[in-house]
Design a protein around this motif. Sequence first.
Motif, PDB file in Angstrom:
ATOM      1  N   ARG A   1      -0.046   4.395  -1.425  1.00 27.80           N
ATOM      2  CA  ARG A   1      -0.927   3.248  -1.602  1.00 27.80           C
ATOM      3  C   ARG A   1      -0.107   1.972  -1.791  1.00 27.80           C
ATOM      4  O   ARG A   1       0.974   2.004  -2.390  1.00 27.80           O
TER       5      ARG A   1
ATOM      6  N   GLU B   1      -4.045  -1.561   2.601  1.00 24.83           N
ATOM      7  CA  GLU B   1      -4.227  -0.615   1.502  1.00 24.83           C
ATOM      8  C   GLU B   1      -3.160   0.471   1.474  1.00 24.83           C
ATOM      9  O   GLU B   1      -2.970   1.129   0.467  1.00 24.83           O
TER      10      GLU B   1
ATOM     11  N   LYS C   1      -2.337  -2.909  -4.672  1.00 28.55           N
ATOM     12  CA  LYS C   1      -3.724  -2.497  -4.867  1.00 28.55           C
ATOM     13  C   LYS C   1      -4.093  -2.559  -6.344  1.00 28.55           C
ATOM     14  O   LYS C   1      -3.301  -2.197  -7.216  1.00 28.55           O
TER      15      LYS C   1
END
Length: 316
Positions: free
Chosen positions: A158, A253, A162
């Motif tokens: 990730r 993302e 984020k």
Amino acid sequence: MKTNLDLVNECDNFPYYESDPEEYTRLHSTCWEFHLEGGSGPYGYIPQPVVERMPWDPNVWQIDTEKRWITPAPKRYTHTQKSVIRETLEKAKMGNIFQILRGWRNELYPVHGPYSSRKPMVSIERAGSALFGINTYGVHMTAYVNTAQGMKIWVPRRARTKQTYGGMLDNTVAGGISTGERPFDCMVREAAEEASFSEQLVRSNAKPCGTISYFHIRDARAGGEAGLLQPECQYVFDMEIGAEVVPKPGDNEVEDFYLWTVDEVKRALSEGQFKPNCAMVLLDFFIRHGILTAENEKDYVEIVSRLHRKLPFPTS
């Protein structure tokens, strides 16, 4: 190093009454029930700190201090965005009352009613769903390659920017199901956005493999306030692909993808590198593919049962 059962306990961490009635009763007693007029609720658990800070309008909210129930007034909520629930969350957002609302998505999550109901009773802005402690739904897919050296799994990291679980490892593709969206259609959309997989590839090769469910108490890694409640059901998919298919980040993302052996994935799991619910999905994958068995896992029966928790609110 974490055991497989440790990984389950980290995600499915709302206490069970059968296992720890004292802790269950203590935690449950600090929550208010979210109800909807005419439904068979409750539909969620709202922690006491949220109840104290939420800007409830007494003209449109029924607050029963004896039962500890909170209910929007009849005819003031619908399954569209135009509802008192959205108005209340927007007011909380404007007042910067809850950190979690800084991640406002303009994306609706459904609140399902009785099992016979086809439409959601109401929809709630995704960023505010954990404030009401409602069931949420998502899709998770594990893409893998069978090679001469054995099975390998595509694992994304990730993006470190984020808001939720930044920098942690994830399943190949995953995302939340919005109101009115079908699980497989959601998977196709997320696969294109996150991994640049074509619609044809996914529709031809992704296989539905059931669900997992758990009741999670969020910590700081989830973004926003710790202690919010998040019961979830995840629709699980597998997709075997050829060595020529390489996922590529399609949005901001995902930072990168790694093609790892099963042993490399196991090591990262034991080191706690995976987002908690993604670890649950991988354990389910290992069980279904005969990698995790009763012969090599002493907590096998407990793990299998805990991957499919019966949630306390109506499910779709």
